[in-house]
Write a protein that holds these residues in place. Structure first.
Motif, PDB file in Angstrom:
ATOM      1  N   THR A  39       0.548  -4.449 -13.626  1.00  0.00           N
ATOM      2  CA  THR A  39      -0.128  -3.590 -12.642  1.00  0.00           C
ATOM      3  C   THR A  39       0.580  -2.255 -12.519  1.00  0.00           C
ATOM      4  N   THR A  46      -3.440   6.080 -12.274  1.00  0.00           N
ATOM      5  CA  THR A  46      -3.877   6.193 -10.880  1.00  0.00           C
ATOM      6  C   THR A  46      -3.347   7.466 -10.240  1.00  0.00           C
ATOM      7  N   TYR A 235      -5.104   1.342  -3.619  1.00  0.00           N
ATOM      8  CA  TYR A 235      -4.867   0.531  -4.815  1.00  0.00           C
ATOM      9  C   TYR A 235      -3.376   0.347  -5.068  1.00  0.00           C
ATOM     10  N   ILE A 238      -1.821  -1.877  -1.998  1.00  0.00           N
ATOM     11  CA  ILE A 238      -2.222  -3.285  -1.881  1.00  0.00           C
ATOM     12  C   ILE A 238      -2.035  -4.031  -3.203  1.00  0.00           C
ATOM     13  N   ILE A 239      -2.662  -3.511  -4.265  1.00  0.00           N
ATOM     14  CA  ILE A 239      -2.618  -4.205  -5.560  1.00  0.00           C
ATOM     15  C   ILE A 239      -1.298  -3.947  -6.283  1.00  0.00           C
ATOM     16  N   GLY A 240      -0.938  -2.652  -6.402  1.00  0.00           N
ATOM     17  CA  GLY A 240       0.217  -2.292  -7.205  1.00  0.00           C
ATOM     18  C   GLY A 240       1.556  -2.503  -6.534  1.00  0.00           C
ATOM     19  N   ILE A 243       0.828  -7.057  -3.563  1.00  0.00           N
ATOM     20  CA  ILE A 243       0.531  -8.231  -4.386  1.00  0.00           C
ATOM     21  C   ILE A 243       1.424  -8.278  -5.617  1.00  0.00           C
ATOM     22  N   ALA A 244       1.598  -7.135  -6.282  1.00  0.00           N
ATOM     23  CA  ALA A 244       2.383  -7.106  -7.512  1.00  0.00           C
ATOM     24  C   ALA A 244       3.828  -7.529  -7.278  1.00  0.00           C
TER      25      ALA A 244
END
Length: 311
Positions: A39, A46, A235, A238-240, A243-244
């Protein structure tokens, strides 16, 4: 003539369901942990396509602090005892110090040079492991680490790459701090009864509290945020990040430290593939060879180990 039937026995749980072998469990843990650095490989695309220009520290602060506060709100758990300073140290190593040094190096070095320097992390983890974890790296680990550095160099390094001493020092220090964080995380483990999301939230919040005043003082806020800016920050946060890093810390908990460090090599691989797919870049024959070497290094790095411990 009688027929011999061969049966394969499997371990079962008290409820009768088959359990996975340790090898299968390790591969599953490695696969989930690899999502983290994979990620992170999308961070460059990004940043360049969605975020405001020339505000790397702001991007770092907005990656860490909001994600950390959200995780704290969701888990409703604060550190206790010595985990106040342990979470502070890990948050500083993983975010508060690592992010600014990383962005400084990225702004003073071509991406290929920066990625090649960061690829030495498996070798640094092996070195720290001797002193902190009392584990000696095998020759296989060291050889795979060198192959990984060579593969990343072929994959991302360009012949006209310039060298900036300050940028090199910043990237080396950043990579060293992250390697130390991996080893300390393995040494300290996780407090009993505390979830990985809570532990991740502690570190993100600690690092974000260091980053926020630096970013606001050095860069400030843009005049306005566009929809694309907000989507990019969401992004990355939250994702990078949330969660990552939770998956990354899970891998550190369940795998040998050296195995996890090799998974970090998926970062430049995904960054290269993202450039191919999203930015229309092309892959040379040398880069293809580097890609093969990096994948081989990661796979060998997950292989069975017979690491020797100091007396």
């Amino acid at each position: 003539m009688p027929t011999t039937v061969r049966t394969i026995s499997t371990a079962t749980t008290p409820t009768g369901s088959a359990t996975r072998s340790p090898r299968t469990s390790a591969l599953a843990a490695a696969g989930l942990a690899a999502i983290g650095p994979a990620t992170w490989g999308t961070t460059y695309v990004t940043t360049t396509e969605l975020l405001p220009p020339d505000r790397p520290l702001l991007a770092a602060a907005l990656r860490a602090l909001p994600a950390g506060l959200i995780l704290l709100a969701l888990t409703r758990r604060l550190p206790t005892g010595d985990w106040w300073w342990k979470a502070g140290i890990l948050g500083l190593l993983n975010f508060g110090a690592f992010f600014p040094l990383l962005f400084f190096g990225a702004y003073h070095l071509p991406g290929g040079v920066a990625s090649t320097i960061s690829a030495v992390m498996p070798l640094l983890v092996a070195g720290f492991g001797i002193g902190v974890l009392k584990v000696r790296p095998t020759r296989r680990t060291l050889a795979a680490g060198l192959v990984g550095v060579a593969g990343v160099a072929l994959l991302v390094l360009r012949g006209n790459a310039s060298v900036d001493l300050a940028g090199i020092v910043a990237m080396l220090v950043a990579t060293t701090l992250m390697a130390l964080a991996v080893v300390l995380s393995k040494r300290w483990g996780r407090p009993e009864g505390v979830s990985l999301l809570a532990l991740t939230g502690w570190q993100l919040t600690a690092g974000g509290l260091v980053l926020a005043p630096i970013a606001l003082t050095a860069e400030g806020l843009p005049d306005h945020f566009t929809g694309a800016n907000l989507a990019g920050y969401a992004y990355l946060g939250i994702i990078g990040t949330a969660i990552a890093y939770a998956l990354w810390f899970r891998g550190i908990e369940r795998l040998p430290a050296s195995s996890v460090s090799f998974l970090g090599l998926t970062n430049p691989v995904v960054a290269t593939l993202a450039g191919l797919v999203l930015l229309g870049q092309t892959l040379t024959l040398w880069q293809a060879g580097g890609l093969v070497l990096v994948v081989a290094s990661v796979l060998v790095g997950q292989g069975r180990r017979t690491a020797r411990k100091h007396p």
